[in-house]
Enzyme design. Structure first.
Site, PDB file in Angstrom:
ATOM      1  N   ASP A  97       0.867  -1.168   0.000  1.00  0.00           N
ATOM      2  CA  ASP A  97       0.000   0.000   0.000  1.00  0.00           C
ATOM      3  C   ASP A  97       0.910   1.225   0.000  1.00  0.00           C
ATOM      4  O   ASP A  97       1.568   1.516   1.005  1.00  0.00           O
ATOM      5  CB  ASP A  97      -0.846  -0.055   1.289  1.00  0.00           C
ATOM      6  CG  ASP A  97      -2.147   0.689   1.156  1.00  0.00           C
ATOM      7  OD1 ASP A  97      -2.128   1.741   0.516  1.00  0.00           O
ATOM      8  OD2 ASP A  97      -3.148   0.227   1.718  1.00  0.00           O
ATOM      9  N   ASP A 202      -2.645   4.405  -2.397  1.00  0.00           N
ATOM     10  CA  ASP A 202      -3.553   5.047  -1.452  1.00  0.00           C
ATOM     11  C   ASP A 202      -3.904   6.463  -1.899  1.00  0.00           C
ATOM     12  O   ASP A 202      -3.042   7.217  -2.347  1.00  0.00           O
ATOM     13  CB  ASP A 202      -2.863   5.112  -0.077  1.00  0.00           C
ATOM     14  CG  ASP A 202      -3.737   5.760   0.972  1.00  0.00           C
ATOM     15  OD1 ASP A 202      -4.757   5.152   1.307  1.00  0.00           O
ATOM     16  OD2 ASP A 202      -3.408   6.867   1.435  1.00  0.00           O
ATOM     17  N   GLU A 260      -6.703   3.806  -5.475  1.00  0.00           N
ATOM     18  CA  GLU A 260      -7.912   4.104  -4.708  1.00  0.00           C
ATOM     19  C   GLU A 260      -8.404   5.471  -5.149  1.00  0.00           C
ATOM     20  O   GLU A 260      -7.735   6.476  -4.915  1.00  0.00           O
ATOM     21  CB  GLU A 260      -7.584   4.133  -3.207  1.00  0.00           C
ATOM     22  CG  GLU A 260      -8.812   4.369  -2.357  1.00  0.00           C
ATOM     23  CD  GLU A 260      -8.510   5.036  -1.017  1.00  0.00           C
ATOM     24  OE1 GLU A 260      -9.296   4.880  -0.085  1.00  0.00           O
ATOM     25  OE2 GLU A 260      -7.490   5.749  -0.905  1.00  0.00           O
ATOM     26  N   HIS A 337     -10.513  -1.996   4.723  1.00  0.00           N
ATOM     27  CA  HIS A 337     -10.277  -1.614   6.121  1.00  0.00           C
ATOM     28  C   HIS A 337     -10.927  -0.279   6.497  1.00  0.00           C
ATOM     29  O   HIS A 337     -10.787   0.170   7.632  1.00  0.00           O
ATOM     30  CB  HIS A 337      -8.761  -1.532   6.350  1.00  0.00           C
ATOM     31  CG  HIS A 337      -8.149  -0.468   5.479  1.00  0.00           C
ATOM     32  ND1 HIS A 337      -8.069  -0.589   4.115  1.00  0.00           N
ATOM     33  CD2 HIS A 337      -7.635   0.743   5.764  1.00  0.00           C
ATOM     34  CE1 HIS A 337      -7.530   0.513   3.605  1.00  0.00           C
ATOM     35  NE2 HIS A 337      -7.253   1.340   4.591  1.00  0.00           N
ATOM     36  N   ASP A 338     -11.602   0.368   5.558  1.00  0.00           N
ATOM     37  CA  ASP A 338     -12.257   1.647   5.836  1.00  0.00           C
ATOM     38  C   ASP A 338     -13.771   1.507   5.965  1.00  0.00           C
ATOM     39  O   ASP A 338     -14.481   2.518   6.016  1.00  0.00           O
ATOM     40  CB  ASP A 338     -11.972   2.649   4.705  1.00  0.00           C
ATOM     41  CG  ASP A 338     -10.523   3.089   4.673  1.00  0.00           C
ATOM     42  OD1 ASP A 338      -9.876   3.091   5.734  1.00  0.00           O
ATOM     43  OD2 ASP A 338     -10.027   3.417   3.575  1.00  0.00           O
TER      44      ASP A 338
END
Ligand code: NOJ
Length: 563
Positions: A97, A202, A260, A337-338
């Site tokens: 990431d 990210d 993302e 994970h968000d």
């Protein structure tokens, strides 16, 4: 385009809560190494590991203070090298990431930048003078960031504000500065040279900002702050930056990239980022399918108002498929994970096995590279935390501060249990021993209270478990990869509010019931065979299926023109 990443089965690891190998309560790289055989057995061929770089952990690692080192809480660079070696031995690719939009305020660039009034390193970030309003020093504009605060923070010693669209400890980098870009390219090369297979990029949609820095006039809150992601998302200059990044770095490696793209990137922007011909990334994550139950921003809603809008969900998937197929590829995911746990969002905790396996079937047979989020394969659900201190996340804590003036504490906690990203971050439930086998000591994040019933070990012994179904479905996906990866996708009964059904390559028929009650589904068939069913029987008569709650069927049509 027969690229390896199209055939991959992805799995996302949030290292902090995946597996703790040294019993300090924090998951680590050696913990991941330990579980590689598990991932291999599940059928995973690609892992995305969330940040493990050196960091003060204000945002659990997305605030990087040294891009070229592993944070001691996660292990060492040697551990990383070993992880790559072992993953590759198991034919599992590893992507990292990469956080290129911001650093930690403890990064040496930032520390230098604020060390004197006009330090040259200020060019690495976005520093601006404040405004005087009624004799009071105020931020340069009214922008609000993603974590419920002004997007600006003040540094008294130099009397300037810096932009930070996430937390105050995460200053945004200035991508319009060529030297900064070169530094970041070096970082990417560093990890690729160590053998990683690519990156999840990210917050990539935010690299370019509206450099006029004018106030926004939309979404103004009671503090006068405007949440307007268009000021710092998907702006045209990004594509120039990504072109350069690709030409100077990515093109020189056999690597994959998945960006993302928050800030509401639409399909056309998605195509721009990732089209086969002249896109810059291999695929991009959008968020359009994460909140089709109205849970986002739902503090004023009662539980029974949170209902999955199946039509909206299908339409969102379809819109991206229609816009991208033959032109670009997609990652498919239910959560990361968000987000809250998908079983709590779109499934049903009272029907853990059927609804969990139903979601697995859809995920693994839609258009794109599937990314399973750790714990999804055992049907983990939202946390049962009762105290604010259990929500170890700057986003959740700021959310509380923002709302406490207007809502009861319990109302806010209830909303956090429904929407907070802590739901996805509680420790992975490996077995029924204390701390769910994640660690031998209490971890900073509390384990979900249901771990004795919901855990890997238990499901490994149950035929009718979410885990067994994910395994079986992954196998089937690989077996039918020509149809699943390369074949067309046709949604059936798009406007039906109960079922989510589609055809892959006119050969595989996926039928699922999103409801807690029996639902009829009409689809006359000639010769067919069932490849997957999460119930023992199928009720089918005169072209009509009577589907049980959350029933999921994968059917192979043995003759064409079946329908
Ligand atoms: C997106 C990440 O997924 C999220 O966890 C993080 O807080 C922000 N970007 C900032 O890096």
């Amino acid at each position: 385009m027969n690229k390896w990443w199209k055939y991959a089965v992805g799995y996302q690891i949030y290292p902090r809560s995946f597996k703790d190998s040294n019993q300090d309560g924090i998951g680590d790289l050696r913990g991941i190494i330990e579980k590689i055989p598990y991932l291999y057995d599940l059928g995973v061929t690609l892992i995305w590991i969330c940040p493990f770089y050196r960091s003060p952990m204000d945002d659990n690692g997305y605030d990087v203070s040294d891009y070229r080192d592993v944070d001691p809480s996660f292990g060492t660079l040697e551990d990383f090298k070993e992880l790559i070696k072992i993953a590759h031995r198991y034919q599992i690719k590893v992507i990292l990431d990469l956080v290129l939009n911001h650093t930690s305020d403890e990064h040496q660039w930032f520390q230098k930048a604020i060390s004197s009034k006009d330090h040259p390193y200020q060019k690495y970030y976005i520093f601006k003078e404040g405004k005087m309003i009624d004799g009071k020093k105020c931020p340069p504009n009214n922008w609000k960031g993603f974590f419920s605060e002004s997007a600006w923070s003040y540094v008294e010693s130099i009397d300037k504000y810096y932009l930070r669209i996430f937390s105050k400890k995460m200053p945004d980098l200035n991508w319009s500065h060529p030297e900064l870009r070169q530094e970041l390219y070096q970082v990417a090369r560093f990890w690729l040279d160590l053998g990683c297979d690519g990156f999840r990029l990210d917050a990539i949609a935010h690299l370019a900002k509206d450099l006029s820095f004018k106030d926004s006039t939309i979404n103004i809150d009671h503090n006068g702050l405007a949440f307007d992601p268009s000021k710092f998302s998907n702006r045209p200059e990004i594509f120039e930056y990504l072109k350069e990044f690709k030409e100077e770095v990515l093109d020189h490696y056999d690597c994959m990239t998945v960006g993302e793209v928050g800030g509401g990137a639409n399909v056309l922007e998605g195509l721009k980022y990732a089209n086969y011909q002249n896109g810059y990334l291999n695929m991009v994550f959008n968020f359009d399918t994460c909140w089709s139950n109205g849970a986002y921003g739902s503090i004023d809603k009662k539980d029974d108002e949170i209902v999955t809008d199946v039509v909206n969900l299908k339409e969102n998937f379809k819109r991206w498929y229609d816009g991208l197929h033959k032109k670009a590829w997609l990652p498919i995911y239910w959560l990361n994970h968000d987000h809250p746990r998908v079983l709590s969002q779109y499934g049903n905790v009272n029907y853990r096995y059927p609804s969990g396996s139903m979601l697995g079937l859809i995920l693994l047979f839609l258009y794109g590279t599937p990314f399973i989020y750790q714990g999804e394969e055992i049907g983990m659900s939202n946390v049962d935390y009762t105290r604010l201190s259990q929500f170890k996340d700057v986003g959740a804590q700021n959310y509380f501060q923002e709302h406490k003036e207007f809502y009861e504490e319990e109302t806010i906690l209830h909303t956090l249990r429904r929407t907070s990203r802590c739901n996805a971050r509680s420790p992975m439930q490996w077995d029924a021993s204390a701390y769910a086998g994640f660690s031998e000591v209490r971890s900073e994040m509390d384990v979900n209270g249901n771990y004795k019933e919901v855990n890997v070990q238990r499901q490994q012994h149950e035929k009718d478990s979410v885990l067994a179904s994910y395994k079986q479905l992954i196998k089937l996906r690989k077996q039918y990869s020509k149809d699943v990866v390369d074949g067309s996708l046709t949604f059936i009964d798009l406007k039906d509010p109960n079922t989510f059904s589609f055809l892959k390559n006119n050969r595989l028929l996926i039928i699922t019931n999103f409801k807690e009650e029996a639902i009829k589904f009409t689809y006359p068939l000639n010769e067919w065979q069932i490849l997957f069913n999460n119930y023992k029987e199928v009720e089918y008569q005169d072209g009509i299926f009577t589907l049980k709650p959350y029933q999921a069927l994968l059917i192979e049509l043995l003759k064409e023109n079946n329908s």
